[in-house]
Design an enzyme around this catalytic site. Structure first.
Site, PDB file in Angstrom:
ATOM      1  N   ASP A   1       0.822  -1.203   0.000  1.00  0.00           N
ATOM      2  CA  ASP A   1       0.000   0.000   0.000  1.00  0.00           C
ATOM      3  C   ASP A   1       0.858   1.255   0.000  1.00  0.00           C
ATOM      4  O   ASP A   1       2.038   1.239   0.367  1.00  0.00           O
ATOM      5  CB  ASP A   1      -0.932   0.013   1.206  1.00  0.00           C
ATOM      6  CG  ASP A   1      -0.195   0.099   2.540  1.00  0.00           C
ATOM      7  OD1 ASP A   1       0.818  -0.608   2.696  1.00  0.00           O
ATOM      8  OD2 ASP A   1      -0.626   0.860   3.424  1.00  0.00           O
TER       9      ASP A   1
ATOM     10  N   GLU B   1       0.276  -1.345   5.674  1.00  0.00           N
ATOM     11  CA  GLU B   1       1.378  -0.937   6.546  1.00  0.00           C
ATOM     12  C   GLU B   1       1.268   0.533   6.891  1.00  0.00           C
ATOM     13  O   GLU B   1       1.530   0.938   8.026  1.00  0.00           O
ATOM     14  CB  GLU B   1       2.712  -1.231   5.859  1.00  0.00           C
ATOM     15  CG  GLU B   1       3.936  -1.083   6.779  1.00  0.00           C
ATOM     16  CD  GLU B   1       4.538   0.314   6.781  1.00  0.00           C
ATOM     17  OE1 GLU B   1       5.463   0.554   7.581  1.00  0.00           O
ATOM     18  OE2 GLU B   1       4.083   1.178   6.006  1.00  0.00           O
TER      19      GLU B   1
END
Length: 426
Positions: free
Chosen positions: A101, A196
């Protein structure tokens, strides 16, 4: 006994560096931005678009020949490369991690990478007034001195080097090992994680799949950085509760403005404890988002410190400032704190062999080591808490979370070399 191979197989091979560049460009063009607000509501992964990145990686991992490749129900991508050596090394297993991400503070949609080969230090002018200059960026100046290949944004988005540079380095390591079976190596596990950037990257990590006893995240910055300690991290949510009424009839206590309370609260926080005024081992309190109306207004904050006692002091400061703001307007407040991750240093100190292995891999690649604390955290911070020591490796990325982001291809290739050196055996 472990043996480290002195080699720079990717960084000194034009074909492989070109493949690495193409891989990186492909990945940053995939929109995989996470959503911090959705993550805090328990949505996991926080965005559907992270599945697009996961599916692309699954296909690429299978194409390389990795075994047991799968996307878990929670959007983690797992695969492994079996050892091809005998003896003790055949039973050794190393886990590499990177996250899929990108942060939601700056859009990661429609990324348009700009590539500057053999960069000579000229000023780079992009859209929206974004300018890269060696006069103001020491890392860029060093990259220019080495005539590195630089990848930037076009000025309208972030680049996504955090952490698609790490993803690309791991994938390029895998491709190289498959194409060069004469290089003997230990067992390798790979996990690419979602979310994350929201602080939830290890919430649902598939621990049952992991056989390795130690791991390395590839999620750092400038070449040479080696990180084994990080912030203690807490989140804070301060809710101010007001009393709404018509603005024309607000006097004599009929209106209590929650937005005004939030503004007062923010003004009371010590300016010397903000991210803008701190560095190195100094902690901070960072207001991140304000959302609400006269009736109810919420402020989201990050609390960061390398010292647990300082975190407790920060909590007291936030609570006291919130109380003062509520009293000054005759309103109410609620304060909630939530632990996000802890400094991994204490647990890393219990496993010096993991860091020593990493240092030897840097030296074998001819990379000068710069050991520094992470002014943030990684999935490795959480994984270390969970019992798998996991220091962090640089990726060649710079100015993360901004339209000024740039990545050095040469440094990314050096990171891939270091991964090979970690698992390689004579």
């Amino acid at each position: 006994m472990r043996y480290y191979l002195a080699m720079n197989k990717i960084s000194e091979n034009k074909d492989y560096t070109n493949r690495l560049l193409n891989r990186f460009v492909k990945y940053v063009k995939i929109w995989s931005e996470s959503d911090g607000n959705a993550a805090e509501r328990g949505v996991f992964p926080s965005t559907e678009r992270q599945w697009d990145m996961a599916r692309a990686l699954e296909a690429d991992m299978k194409a390389l020949g990795m075994q047991d490749v799968q996307i878990t129900d929670n959007c983690y991508v797992y695969g492994r490369i079996p050892a091809n050596c005998d003896g003790e090394a055949a039973n050794d297993s190393v886990l590499f991690l990177a996250h899929m991400d990108t942060v939601d503070e700056v859009t990661g949609k429609d990324v348009n990478p700009q590539i500057f080969e053999d960069y000579d230090g000229h000023e780079i002018t992009l859209k929206n007034g974004v300018v890269h200059s060696v006069e103001t960026d020491e890392a860029l100046k060093q990259a220019a001195a080495n005539h590195e290949t630089i990848i930037t944004t076009d000025g309208t988005t972030l680049l996504g080097g955090d952490d698609k540079a790490g993803v690309s380095a791991i994938m390029q390591m895998a491709e190289y090992l498959f194409e060069n079976p004469d290089i003997k190596h230990a067992n390798i596990e790979v996990i690419f994680s979602p979310d994350e950037e929201t602080g939830h990257g290890m919430d649902k990590v598939p621990m049952k799949l992991i056989k390795s006893k130690y791991a390395y995240t590839v999620d750092g910055g400038n070449i040479g950085e080696l990180e084994s300690e990080c912030f203690n991290a807490w989140g804070a949510e301060v809710t101010f509760i007001g009393k709404a009424c018509h603005t024309g009839d607000a006097k004599k206590g009929k209106m209590v403005n929650a937005v005004s309370m939030a503004g007062k609260f923010l003004s009371l926080l010590p300016h010397t404890m903000t991210p803008e005024t701190t560095e190195h081992y100094e902690g901070f309190i960072a207001p991140m988002e304000v959302d609400g109306s006269i009736d109810c207004c919420k402020v989201q904050l990050l609390l960061r410190s390398f010292l647990p006692d300082e975190i407790e002091q920060q909590k007291c400061i936030v609570s006291d400032c919130a109380e003062a703001a509520a009293i000054s307007f005759g309103g109410k407040k609620e304060v909630k704190f939530k632990q996000q991750y802890l400094n991994m240093k204490e647990k890393m100190d219990e496993h010096p062999e993991v860091l020593e292995r990493l240092r030897e891999a840097y030296k074998s690649a001819g990379v000068a080591i710069v050991e520094k604390p992470i002014r943030g955290g990684t999935d490795g911070s959480r994984l270390t808490e969970m019992g798998i020591p996991c220091p962090n490796i640089f990726t060649g990325g710079h100015k993360y979370h901004s339209r000024y982001e740039w990545v050095s291809l040469n440094q990314m290739a050096k990171a891939a070399d270091i991964l090979i050196n970690i698992v390689g055996r004579n």
